[in-house]
Design a protein around this motif. Sequence first.
Motif, short mmCIF file in Angstrom:
data_model
loop_
_atom_site.label_atom_id
_atom_site.label_comp_id
_atom_site.label_asym_id
_atom_site.label_seq_id
_atom_site.Cartn_x
_atom_site.Cartn_y
_atom_site.Cartn_z
N LEU A 13 0.83 -1.21 0.00
CA LEU A 13 0.00 0.00 0.00
C LEU A 13 0.86 1.26 0.00
CD1 LEU A 13 -2.84 -0.83 2.58
CD2 LEU A 13 -3.10 -0.47 0.13
N ASP A 14 0.34 2.31 -0.60
CA ASP A 14 1.08 3.57 -0.65
C ASP A 14 1.37 4.10 0.74
OD1 ASP A 14 1.17 3.63 -3.35
OD2 ASP A 14 -0.47 5.07 -3.61
N ASP A 15 2.55 4.69 0.88
CA ASP A 15 2.93 5.25 2.18
C ASP A 15 1.94 6.30 2.67
OD1 ASP A 15 5.07 3.62 2.24
OD2 ASP A 15 6.60 5.17 1.93
N LEU A 17 -1.23 6.40 2.33
CA LEU A 17 -2.39 5.76 2.95
C LEU A 17 -2.03 5.24 4.34
CD1 LEU A 17 -3.65 3.69 -0.13
CD2 LEU A 17 -4.65 5.78 0.79
N LEU A 18 -0.84 4.67 4.43
CA LEU A 18 -0.41 4.12 5.73
C LEU A 18 -0.20 5.24 6.74
CD1 LEU A 18 2.18 1.45 4.51
CD2 LEU A 18 -0.24 1.14 5.04
N GLU A 19 0.38 6.32 6.26
CA GLU A 19 0.67 7.43 7.16
C GLU A 19 -0.62 8.02 7.75
OE1 GLU A 19 3.50 11.38 7.03
OE2 GLU A 19 3.07 10.31 5.19
N GLU A 20 -1.62 8.12 6.89
CA GLU A 20 -2.92 8.64 7.32
C GLU A 20 -3.49 7.80 8.46
OE1 GLU A 20 -6.00 9.30 4.14
OE2 GLU A 20 -7.07 7.81 5.29
N VAL A 21 -3.43 6.49 8.30
CA VAL A 21 -3.99 5.60 9.32
C VAL A 21 -3.09 5.56 10.54
CG1 VAL A 21 -4.71 3.23 9.78
CG2 VAL A 21 -5.13 4.24 7.54
N ASP A 22 -1.79 5.65 10.30
CA ASP A 22 -0.84 5.61 11.41
C ASP A 22 -1.08 6.77 12.38
OD1 ASP A 22 0.91 3.76 12.22
OD2 ASP A 22 2.65 4.56 11.16
N LEU A 24 -3.87 8.07 13.14
CA LEU A 24 -4.99 7.67 14.00
C LEU A 24 -4.54 6.67 15.06
CD1 LEU A 24 -8.11 6.88 11.77
CD2 LEU A 24 -7.94 8.55 13.60
N ARG A 25 -3.71 5.71 14.63
CA ARG A 25 -3.27 4.65 15.54
C ARG A 25 -2.43 5.20 16.68
NH1 ARG A 25 0.30 1.19 13.54
NH2 ARG A 25 -0.43 -0.67 14.61
N THR B 68 6.59 4.21 8.05
CA THR B 68 5.90 3.31 7.11
C THR B 68 6.91 2.45 6.36
OG1 THR B 68 5.84 5.08 5.45
CG2 THR B 68 3.90 4.79 6.82
N LYS B 72 6.59 -1.55 6.80
CA LYS B 72 6.40 -2.49 5.69
C LYS B 72 7.40 -3.64 5.77
CE LYS B 72 4.35 0.35 2.04
NZ LYS B 72 4.61 1.05 0.78
N ASN B 124 -4.40 -0.86 -4.14
CA ASN B 124 -4.12 0.54 -3.81
C ASN B 124 -5.23 1.46 -4.28
OD1 ASN B 124 -2.02 1.98 -2.48
ND2 ASN B 124 -0.56 0.78 -3.65
N VAL B 139 -7.22 -0.60 6.55
CA VAL B 139 -5.75 -0.59 6.62
C VAL B 139 -5.28 -0.99 8.01
CG1 VAL B 139 -3.71 0.89 6.46
CG2 VAL B 139 -5.53 1.11 4.77
N TYR B 144 -1.87 -3.41 9.33
CA TYR B 144 -1.21 -3.43 10.62
C TYR B 144 -1.62 -4.63 11.48
CZ TYR B 144 0.49 1.24 9.61
OH TYR B 144 1.14 2.31 9.04
N TYR B 154 -9.62 3.21 17.89
CA TYR B 154 -9.03 4.43 17.33
C TYR B 154 -9.88 5.03 16.20
CZ TYR B 154 -6.24 1.37 14.09
OH TYR B 154 -5.81 0.44 13.16
#
Lengths: 297, 184
Positions: A13-15, A17-22, A24-25, B68, B72, B124, B139, B144, B154
């Motif tokens: 997945l694109d970084d 997208l991950l950053e956005e969710v991260d 929140l986490r 990230t 990964k 994606n 996601v 995760y 969250y």
Amino acid sequence: MNREQLMDALGQLDDSLLEEVDQLRQAKPVSRRPLLRLGLAACLCLAIGAAVWAFPHLGTPPSDSNSTGSSGSGANSGSSSGIYIPPASVPEQESGISSDMSALFIYQGRCYVELSHTLPSQALLGSPLGSCTGSIDEWTQADGYTEGSGTISGTFYSLQGYDPTHLLGIPLETGEVQVFWNNNDLTLTQGREILSEMFHLDQDLSGIDVSQWDSSTSVPLTDTTCLDTLMTASFQPWNAPNQPDYRLTLHTFQGLRLDLSLYEGGYVTVEGLPSAALQLDDGVYRQLYNHIQEVLS
Amino acid sequence: MKDRDIVALYWQRDQEAIWHTQEKYHPYLMKIARGILGSEEDSQESVNDTYFKAWNAMPPHRPTVLSTFLGKITRQVSIDLWRRRNSWKRQGTEYALCLDELTQCTVSDPQEEVDAQLLAQTINRFVSQLSPQARALFVGRYFYCDSLKEVASYCHMSQGKAKSILFRTRNRLRNYLIEEGFQP
């Protein structure tokens, strides 16, 4: 393709997208109640909308005993005959935009919507009554709202000791039970119709917690006689002018919990019912406020 | 220390890079590894491998978001380690549960080889088109491997609602994959 290949593909997945969710986490956990309240109001509209869409007879104040309380003579009339909680209009669906949907399902023509609290164990589960499919989403057409459809899938059960026309439960894989209640297409006159007839709080109340509206920290009320007052208080149409002051969480010995919001002036709303409020008389309201401020101080 | 400074240390082949990475991201990476492997010992092994792979990957890579990038690596290393374990150990982790749930999305012969790159691009696009709420749940759960309780927390919703949205999202993914040509 198999599920492991799918899992591997998800690893790319694109970084962004991950950053956005991260974000929140990593955010500090906060109480979900304020958001939940707003969500419930919106979700209730959707739930009721779904019900009226699927069951066109909804929307007419009932005249039989299926409804809680006495029959209303007019929608939100506020008269002594009660407040009718009508199905709202079907929410407009904009292409490509997802609605925030609450868990709900349709059983015997009634629309059951999730309560905010789960039961901690499955001890209260009674008999299986049917199953619902997770077939409803924001793009579901009218003919998709059929008996047994819902936004959640699973087998629903009665809850021992509770009327299945009011409450049902779906067990979760965590061992908890998601409680659903039929909170629409009914007429309300007094608090007892919900607090006593639906939730049996007159017999089974184990305690009441109180907290500031925007706080997740709650403390028990030492004096729970306010429940008696709420039982006999009358419902009236309500359009919340602002945020409530306090949240009251009523607990039963069986593990059920129901949230109430207390507003300035002695108005009390029940979770999932944003358009009706119980009104306490001024003396009781002052006494309750003083007691709450005492236990919170 | 800022990510770009840590990355600069990797490029300078300064072993302090690993120390700073560990200081800043060890709990974050352990969380990902635990979700997949369950075992503390295996998770530690996986995260140590992550540091080694990061050392070998920079240069030539110069990630702008180190979390990230490392996440990964940890995820894939943990999945590879999980696959090497015996089947009796493959139970009870969030990864195992995620795999079971994703069976709902597979649309063709399990033995069929697919173009991994094409599949990744398709997923994606799908994830990008989800609502922010559904995307966060999806996601969080399937990249995760956070538990249902965690993602619901969250995302500020009940577990029932989270479960419901995830179910519908998996159904949508299945339909999307079929539309995009991943058919039997």
